[in-house]
Enzyme design. Structure first.
Site, PDB file in Angstrom:
ATOM      1  N   GLY A 187       8.780   0.089 -16.768  1.00 18.59           N
ATOM      2  CA  GLY A 187       8.767  -0.986 -18.099  1.00 18.59           C
ATOM      3  C   GLY A 187       8.211  -0.169 -19.212  1.00 18.59           C
ATOM      4  N   ARG A 245      13.918   2.458 -13.894  1.00 21.65           N
ATOM      5  CA  ARG A 245      13.272   2.631 -12.678  1.00 21.65           C
ATOM      6  C   ARG A 245      14.556   3.087 -11.649  1.00 21.65           C
ATOM      7  NH1 ARG A 245      11.545  -3.070 -14.741  1.00 21.65           N
ATOM      8  NH2 ARG A 245       9.491  -2.694 -15.245  1.00 21.65           N
ATOM      9  N   ASP A 262       2.118   1.159 -11.823  1.00 23.39           N
ATOM     10  CA  ASP A 262       1.870   1.395 -10.495  1.00 23.39           C
ATOM     11  C   ASP A 262       3.161   1.826  -9.626  1.00 23.39           C
ATOM     12  OD1 ASP A 262       2.664  -0.949 -10.370  1.00 23.39           O
ATOM     13  OD2 ASP A 262       1.224  -1.794  -9.028  1.00 23.39           O
ATOM     14  N   THR A 284       1.507   0.287 -19.368  1.00 25.76           N
ATOM     15  CA  THR A 284       2.164  -1.153 -19.125  1.00 25.76           C
ATOM     16  C   THR A 284       1.495  -2.192 -19.849  1.00 25.76           C
ATOM     17  OG1 THR A 284       2.314  -2.784 -17.493  1.00 25.76           O
ATOM     18  CG2 THR A 284       0.758  -1.268 -16.811  1.00 25.76           C
ATOM     19  N   ASP A 328       0.996  -5.030 -18.758  1.00 30.05           N
ATOM     20  CA  ASP A 328       0.496  -6.222 -18.030  1.00 30.05           C
ATOM     21  C   ASP A 328      -1.083  -5.837 -17.741  1.00 30.05           C
ATOM     22  OD1 ASP A 328       2.861  -6.990 -17.703  1.00 30.05           O
ATOM     23  OD2 ASP A 328       3.332  -5.997 -15.720  1.00 30.05           O
ATOM     24  N   ASP A 363      -2.491  -4.304 -15.308  1.00 27.27           N
ATOM     25  CA  ASP A 363      -2.723  -4.692 -13.960  1.00 27.27           C
ATOM     26  C   ASP A 363      -2.876  -3.385 -12.890  1.00 27.27           C
ATOM     27  OD1 ASP A 363      -0.170  -3.374 -14.393  1.00 27.27           O
ATOM     28  OD2 ASP A 363       0.761  -4.656 -12.963  1.00 27.27           O
ATOM     29  N   ARG A 379       3.835  -9.812 -14.867  1.00 25.96           N
ATOM     30  CA  ARG A 379       4.333  -9.833 -13.696  1.00 25.96           C
ATOM     31  C   ARG A 379       3.320 -10.736 -12.752  1.00 25.96           C
ATOM     32  NH1 ARG A 379       7.729  -6.085 -11.761  1.00 25.96           N
ATOM     33  NH2 ARG A 379       7.533  -4.731 -13.489  1.00 25.96           N
TER      34      ARG A 379
HETATM   35  O1  F6P Z   1       5.602  -4.676 -16.310  1.00 29.87           O
HETATM   36  C1  F6P Z   1       6.067  -5.129 -17.392  1.00 29.87           C
HETATM   37  C2  F6P Z   1       6.949  -6.174 -17.481  1.00 29.87           C
HETATM   38  O2  F6P Z   1       7.251  -6.404 -18.686  1.00 29.87           O
HETATM   39  C3  F6P Z   1       6.309  -7.272 -16.781  1.00 29.87           C
HETATM   40  O3  F6P Z   1       5.536  -8.097 -17.528  1.00 29.87           O
HETATM   41  C4  F6P Z   1       7.610  -8.100 -16.319  1.00 29.87           C
HETATM   42  O4  F6P Z   1       7.622  -9.028 -15.280  1.00 29.87           O
HETATM   43  C5  F6P Z   1       8.555  -6.942 -16.264  1.00 29.87           C
HETATM   44  O5  F6P Z   1       8.361  -5.767 -16.641  1.00 29.87           O
HETATM   45  C6  F6P Z   1      10.063  -7.205 -16.503  1.00 29.87           C
HETATM   46  O6  F6P Z   1      10.743  -6.475 -16.312  1.00 29.87           O
HETATM   47  P1  F6P Z   1      12.172  -5.757 -16.595  1.00 29.87           P
HETATM   48  O7  F6P Z   1      12.273  -5.252 -17.948  1.00 29.87           O
HETATM   49  O8  F6P Z   1      12.587  -4.934 -15.748  1.00 29.87           O
HETATM   50  O9  F6P Z   1      12.942  -7.126 -16.604  1.00 29.87           O
END
Ligand code: F6P
Length: 324
Positions: free
Chosen positions: A11, A72, A103, A126, A128, A130, A172
């Site tokens: 992300g 990803r 991570d 990120t 998050d 985290d 997340r």
């Molecule tokens: O890890 C960053 C994040 O924005 C999280 O907060 C969220 O759960 C996830 O990515 C969303 O992923 P995507 O953009 O693949 O929907």
């Protein structure tokens, strides 16, 4: 080391561009080449590379997203994908990689390092926050400012209509965005995965807040919260159990990932980029650059991936007191 590759993966987060700029300029400062790898590990497999000069990263420090794009990659999890990636790196003469991501990206990097003994350094990017081994990840501060700004706006309409709002934020499976933005926006209640408030206590708290004369209520809900109901189910539940509330829901979504990075994220990214390149030049590998007590630090990448961040207990207590 003569050529360093840089990529962003997973992300995107505000501050990634500032980190790319820092990596590129630190390479230029040390008179080595920097190659940008597009679309994360996908681009590594496809050989989507471009040499980056100090001038090619002009005016990106203030831009959200990532100029190198992100992905990803499923193929990178396969042996064949990793072999292709390694062949491309060798053909381009790249000696080491800086991986900017979360991570999942670091785990991919570690597997790759084990397979080919290829030097890598991680920069935590990120929203998050985290990642173990750093007090702050790139993009967290900007996301908090975005969330607080939006909740301030929601508050205007909530108090005009005397409504209760459930506001879902990202993160997340951790509650750092929810807790910090909740305190910053003066939320009446904050629901995070690290602490199960329980439905009874939620109702009790909402009743208390109504009784105390508040004209609106904002409940910030982390997307990974474990109360057992999502924000829409929470709305129904509260409306069924508390007649005195008219409830609305707002899911903030991906707007939290966008926008111009805050000064904090730009400065942090600049510091981390310098450390990442200079660590590789010192011959070190498999570390993540972080910031602990305002010092730029190195944590073994494996520890960063395996370790868990903890919720700030002192801030939790502050939030409890502020919601009285
Ligand atoms: O890890 C960053 C994040 O924005 C999280 O907060 C969220 O759960 C996830 O990515 C969303 O992923 P995507 O953009 O693949 O929907």
């Amino acid at each position: 080391i003569k050529i360093i590759g840089v990529l962003t993966s997973g992300g995107d987060s505000p501050g990634m561009n500032a980190a790319i700029r820092s990596v590129v300029r630190t390479c230029a400062y040390h008179e080595i080449e920097c190659i940008g790898i597009y679309r994360g590990f996908e681009g590594l497999i496809e050989g989507d590379f471009k040499s980056l000069s100090a001038r090619s990263v002009n005016h990106i420090i203030n831009k959200g997203g990532t100029m190198l794009k992100s992905a990803r990659s499923k193929e990178f999890r396969t042996d064949a994908g990793q072999q292709k990636a390694h062949d491309n790196l060798v053909n381009a003469g790249i000696d080491a990689l800086v991986i900017i991501g979360g991570d999942g990206s670091f785990t991919g990097g570690l597997v790759f390092n084990k397979a080919f003994n290829f030097p890598i350094i991680g920069i935590p990017g990120t929203i998050d926050n985290d990642i173990f081994g750093t007090n702050f990840t790139l993009g967290f501060d900007t996301a908090l400012n975005t969330v607080v700004e939006v909740i301030d706006k929601i508050r205007d309409t909530a108090s005009s209509h005397k409504r209760l709002f459930f506001v879902e934020v990202m993160g997340r499976d951790v509650g750092h965005i929810a807790l910090n933005a909740g305190v910053g926006a003066g939320a009446e209640e904050i629901l995070i995965p690290e602490e199960d408030l329980g439905l009874d206590r939620l109702l009790e708290s909402l009743r208390r807040s109504k009784k105390s004369g508040k004209s609106s209520s904002i409940v910030v809900v982390a997307e990974g919260d474990k109360i057992g109901k999502n924000v829409f189910e929470l709305k129904d539940y509260v409306e069924e159990n508390m007649e005195e509330y008219e409830v609305r829901v707002s899911v903030l979504g991906h707007m939290q990932r966008g926008g111009s990075p805050s000064c904090f994220d730009r400065v942090l990214a600049s510091r981390m980029g310098v450390k990442a390149v200079e660590t590789l030049l010192e011959g070190k590998t498999n570390f993540m650059v972080g910031i602990l007590d305002n010092k730029i630090t190195l944590t073994p990448l494996e520890k960063a991936v395996k370790g868990k961040t903890e919720i700030n207990k002192e801030l939790l207590r502050v939030s409890d007191i502020m919601t009285t």
